[in-house]
Motif scaffolding. Sequence first.
Motif, PDB file in Angstrom:
ATOM      1  N   PHE A  31       5.932   2.555 -12.155  1.00  0.00           N
ATOM      2  CA  PHE A  31       5.502   1.230 -11.738  1.00  0.00           C
ATOM      3  C   PHE A  31       6.069   0.145 -12.649  1.00  0.00           C
ATOM      4  O   PHE A  31       6.310   0.378 -13.843  1.00  0.00           O
ATOM      5  CB  PHE A  31       3.971   1.149 -11.748  1.00  0.00           C
ATOM      6  CG  PHE A  31       3.314   2.103 -10.786  1.00  0.00           C
ATOM      7  CD1 PHE A  31       3.072   1.731  -9.472  1.00  0.00           C
ATOM      8  CD2 PHE A  31       2.980   3.392 -11.187  1.00  0.00           C
ATOM      9  CE1 PHE A  31       2.503   2.617  -8.573  1.00  0.00           C
ATOM     10  CE2 PHE A  31       2.398   4.293 -10.297  1.00  0.00           C
ATOM     11  CZ  PHE A  31       2.165   3.904  -8.985  1.00  0.00           C
TER      12      PHE A  31
ATOM     13  N   LEU B  66       3.106  -3.574  -9.696  1.00  0.00           N
ATOM     14  CA  LEU B  66       1.683  -3.214  -9.739  1.00  0.00           C
ATOM     15  C   LEU B  66       0.910  -4.241 -10.551  1.00  0.00           C
ATOM     16  O   LEU B  66       1.193  -4.452 -11.732  1.00  0.00           O
ATOM     17  CB  LEU B  66       1.512  -1.819 -10.357  1.00  0.00           C
ATOM     18  CG  LEU B  66       0.071  -1.359 -10.605  1.00  0.00           C
ATOM     19  CD1 LEU B  66      -0.698  -1.263  -9.284  1.00  0.00           C
ATOM     20  CD2 LEU B  66       0.052  -0.023 -11.326  1.00  0.00           C
TER      21      LEU B  66
ATOM     22  N   HIS C  88       2.768  -7.379  -3.717  1.00  0.00           N
ATOM     23  CA  HIS C  88       2.731  -6.180  -4.545  1.00  0.00           C
ATOM     24  C   HIS C  88       1.336  -5.550  -4.545  1.00  0.00           C
ATOM     25  O   HIS C  88       0.318  -6.222  -4.339  1.00  0.00           O
ATOM     26  CB  HIS C  88       3.133  -6.519  -5.983  1.00  0.00           C
ATOM     27  CG  HIS C  88       4.577  -6.880  -6.130  1.00  0.00           C
ATOM     28  ND1 HIS C  88       5.573  -5.931  -6.212  1.00  0.00           N
ATOM     29  CD2 HIS C  88       5.205  -8.078  -6.215  1.00  0.00           C
ATOM     30  CE1 HIS C  88       6.745  -6.536  -6.340  1.00  0.00           C
ATOM     31  NE2 HIS C  88       6.550  -7.835  -6.344  1.00  0.00           N
ATOM     32  N   CYS C  89       1.306  -4.266  -4.825  1.00  0.00           N
ATOM     33  CA  CYS C  89       0.042  -3.536  -4.875  1.00  0.00           C
ATOM     34  C   CYS C  89      -0.852  -4.098  -5.983  1.00  0.00           C
ATOM     35  O   CYS C  89      -0.387  -4.394  -7.083  1.00  0.00           O
ATOM     36  CB  CYS C  89       0.325  -2.059  -5.131  1.00  0.00           C
ATOM     37  SG  CYS C  89      -1.156  -1.052  -5.298  1.00  0.00           S
ATOM     38  N   THR C  90      -2.148  -4.225  -5.685  1.00  0.00           N
ATOM     39  CA  THR C  90      -3.143  -4.655  -6.668  1.00  0.00           C
ATOM     40  C   THR C  90      -4.218  -3.587  -6.784  1.00  0.00           C
ATOM     41  O   THR C  90      -4.756  -3.132  -5.775  1.00  0.00           O
ATOM     42  CB  THR C  90      -3.769  -5.999  -6.264  1.00  0.00           C
ATOM     43  OG1 THR C  90      -2.768  -7.011  -6.266  1.00  0.00           O
ATOM     44  CG2 THR C  90      -4.865  -6.404  -7.237  1.00  0.00           C
ATOM     45  N   MET C  91      -4.502  -3.173  -8.009  1.00  0.00           N
ATOM     46  CA  MET C  91      -5.548  -2.181  -8.271  1.00  0.00           C
ATOM     47  C   MET C  91      -6.592  -2.790  -9.186  1.00  0.00           C
ATOM     48  O   MET C  91      -6.255  -3.343 -10.240  1.00  0.00           O
ATOM     49  CB  MET C  91      -4.947  -0.915  -8.901  1.00  0.00           C
ATOM     50  CG  MET C  91      -3.929  -0.203  -8.030  1.00  0.00           C
ATOM     51  SD  MET C  91      -3.286   1.326  -8.799  1.00  0.00           S
ATOM     52  CE  MET C  91      -2.034   1.818  -7.600  1.00  0.00           C
TER      53      MET C  91
ATOM     54  N   ASP D  40       0.844  -1.194   0.000  1.00  0.00           N
ATOM     55  CA  ASP D  40       0.000   0.000   0.000  1.00  0.00           C
ATOM     56  C   ASP D  40       0.881   1.247   0.000  1.00  0.00           C
ATOM     57  O   ASP D  40       2.115   1.168   0.042  1.00  0.00           O
ATOM     58  CB  ASP D  40      -0.964   0.005   1.189  1.00  0.00           C
ATOM     59  CG  ASP D  40      -0.257  -0.112   2.535  1.00  0.00           C
ATOM     60  OD1 ASP D  40       0.975   0.125   2.598  1.00  0.00           O
ATOM     61  OD2 ASP D  40      -0.913  -0.448   3.532  1.00  0.00           O
TER      62      ASP D  40
ATOM     63  N   LEU E  23       4.750  -2.933 -14.099  1.00  0.00           N
ATOM     64  CA  LEU E  23       3.447  -3.549 -14.315  1.00  0.00           C
ATOM     65  C   LEU E  23       3.567  -5.065 -14.352  1.00  0.00           C
ATOM     66  O   LEU E  23       4.363  -5.622 -15.117  1.00  0.00           O
ATOM     67  CB  LEU E  23       2.837  -3.028 -15.620  1.00  0.00           C
ATOM     68  CG  LEU E  23       1.392  -3.460 -15.900  1.00  0.00           C
ATOM     69  CD1 LEU E  23       0.438  -2.814 -14.906  1.00  0.00           C
ATOM     70  CD2 LEU E  23       1.005  -3.094 -17.331  1.00  0.00           C
TER      71      LEU E  23
ATOM     72  N   THR F 100      -2.807  -5.099 -12.064  1.00  0.00           N
ATOM     73  CA  THR F 100      -4.041  -4.367 -12.381  1.00  0.00           C
ATOM     74  C   THR F 100      -5.060  -5.276 -13.057  1.00  0.00           C
ATOM     75  O   THR F 100      -4.727  -6.112 -13.896  1.00  0.00           O
ATOM     76  CB  THR F 100      -3.761  -3.175 -13.317  1.00  0.00           C
ATOM     77  OG1 THR F 100      -3.170  -3.651 -14.535  1.00  0.00           O
ATOM     78  CG2 THR F 100      -2.843  -2.166 -12.661  1.00  0.00           C
TER      79      THR F 100
ATOM     80  N   TRP G 167       0.008   7.644  -5.649  1.00  0.00           N
ATOM     81  CA  TRP G 167       1.343   7.162  -5.273  1.00  0.00           C
ATOM     82  C   TRP G 167       2.422   8.063  -5.871  1.00  0.00           C
ATOM     83  O   TRP G 167       3.390   8.417  -5.186  1.00  0.00           O
ATOM     84  CB  TRP G 167       1.540   5.733  -5.787  1.00  0.00           C
ATOM     85  CG  TRP G 167       0.825   4.664  -5.025  1.00  0.00           C
ATOM     86  CD1 TRP G 167      -0.478   4.671  -4.594  1.00  0.00           C
ATOM     87  CD2 TRP G 167       1.372   3.422  -4.592  1.00  0.00           C
ATOM     88  NE1 TRP G 167      -0.775   3.511  -3.940  1.00  0.00           N
ATOM     89  CE2 TRP G 167       0.336   2.717  -3.927  1.00  0.00           C
ATOM     90  CE3 TRP G 167       2.613   2.815  -4.727  1.00  0.00           C
ATOM     91  CZ2 TRP G 167       0.529   1.442  -3.385  1.00  0.00           C
ATOM     92  CZ3 TRP G 167       2.812   1.546  -4.192  1.00  0.00           C
ATOM     93  CH2 TRP G 167       1.779   0.870  -3.521  1.00  0.00           C
TER      94      TRP G 167
ATOM     95  N   LYS H 185      -5.354   6.100  -8.585  1.00  0.00           N
ATOM     96  CA  LYS H 185      -4.515   5.480  -7.557  1.00  0.00           C
ATOM     97  C   LYS H 185      -3.038   5.582  -7.918  1.00  0.00           C
ATOM     98  O   LYS H 185      -2.191   5.834  -7.044  1.00  0.00           O
ATOM     99  CB  LYS H 185      -4.935   4.025  -7.360  1.00  0.00           C
ATOM    100  CG  LYS H 185      -6.336   3.880  -6.774  1.00  0.00           C
ATOM    101  CD  LYS H 185      -6.779   2.417  -6.754  1.00  0.00           C
ATOM    102  CE  LYS H 185      -8.214   2.296  -6.251  1.00  0.00           C
ATOM    103  NZ  LYS H 185      -8.703   0.882  -6.302  1.00  0.00           N
ATOM    104  N   MET H 186      -2.722   5.390  -9.184  1.00  0.00           N
ATOM    105  CA  MET H 186      -1.326   5.529  -9.606  1.00  0.00           C
ATOM    106  C   MET H 186      -0.837   6.945  -9.372  1.00  0.00           C
ATOM    107  O   MET H 186       0.294   7.169  -8.905  1.00  0.00           O
ATOM    108  CB  MET H 186      -1.195   5.143 -11.081  1.00  0.00           C
ATOM    109  CG  MET H 186      -1.433   3.667 -11.372  1.00  0.00           C
ATOM    110  SD  MET H 186      -1.402   3.277 -13.153  1.00  0.00           S
ATOM    111  CE  MET H 186       0.352   3.506 -13.521  1.00  0.00           C
TER     112      MET H 186
END
Length: 436
Positions: A389, A272, A363-366, A242, A391, A274, A380, A376-377
């Motif tokens: 990021f 990231l 890792h961050c998940t959106m 996060d 990806l 997505t 950050w 959200k990107m």
Amino acid sequence: MVKSNNNVRMMHINLFMFGCGHHKAAWRHPNSSVERLGDIRYYEQLAQTAERGKFDAVFFADGQSVGNVSDGSWWYLEPLTALAAISRATSKIGLISTVSSTFYTPFHAARMLASLDHISAGRIGWNLVTSMFDDEARNHNYVSMPAHAERYRRADEFADTVLKLWDSWQVDALSFDRSGHYAHPDKVQPIHHKGEFFSVQGPLNVPRSPQGHPVLFQAGSSEQGKTLAANRAEAIYAVAYDLTAAQAYYRDIKKRVMANGRDTNVPIMPGLVTYVAATEEEAKAKQRELDELLPVDASLRELGLFIEQDCMHWDLDAAVPSLPSLDTFTGPKGRYSTILRIIETEQPSVRQLLGRLSAGGGHCTMVGTPEQIADKMALWFHNDGADGFNLMPPSQPDSIDDFVDNVVPVLQQRGLFRHDYTSDNLRGHLGLTIPK
């Protein structure tokens, strides 16, 4: 940082290419490309999509052992070899591969990377790692992996030696004087390196490459890893669940880089994952579709290893049972801490937790619409969380297409990402100068 013509800071975006995707069940999907994992044209097409999206680079991780052969979430082409082919199918995008300082020698790595930098006209980067698994070590004449501190001392000397080899040719060493010298002898010199781990005479048998030094990436999160990154890295891959975790890492690394007297333009790019769709509900459906393809027993066994308890009889569609607090947990705390944060923040069902851990892990998940992902990107990016990021598409090629076709245009409209390349080499994409 990459700047636009009006001097506005821009995001960096890399594509982390991995088999059928970063979700462990992606290969099981009826539309997956699992039969093409040995087809170089598949990876060329993924790189071409990323180049169409104006990404900074594509990235291959590497391993030195065979994992679970029943699991189709891995791939098998040697990445530096694959990047040589991909370089001929693309013209602008950067090309990055993992290089293990534990298993390569400096001369071997310096020669291959410099050769690729020539082949690609200056688009190569290398992600310096120390490797970690005993199965890998046993394929390279070790009984087990060397101790952590030893691996990082070796990595630092490895990087130093590689850089010396690249500097063994001066920029103007090649003279092509048909009546005299092809290269000026005074401008090609041995390095005479003798250290704890390596003895290398030099010079390198490849002239100085277009970028001088292929771009050095690093991804360490341990204390020794952070030290190596602050000393050597020109760009950094990071793990952050996060924004709070991302900010702590980002600010720490930037301070360390500055304390070493270096330019703080060392882009930091967290991973990231997505899931993108026209509506949030459709995006969640894409995530759920992959989660439901996971082999349940194997996933529950893996979760049991992470949390050190038997969860084989847990109800998949119920909430995750209460777990011990971090301070009372006696096993490895890194992954366990991430699991606790996912549970606290997302309140997932057991099935959803298994899916989250299978696609990107910590890792961050959106998950959402292009606008929601871009929001959200940007959060950050503007708040000391990231310079861009790395990806990690849960499925390939679908998730890459979704991002390039839908999220990239939103980022471009908001002035957060380039509309076109302004450089022909990876250093230019990242806003880095060519070393003297």
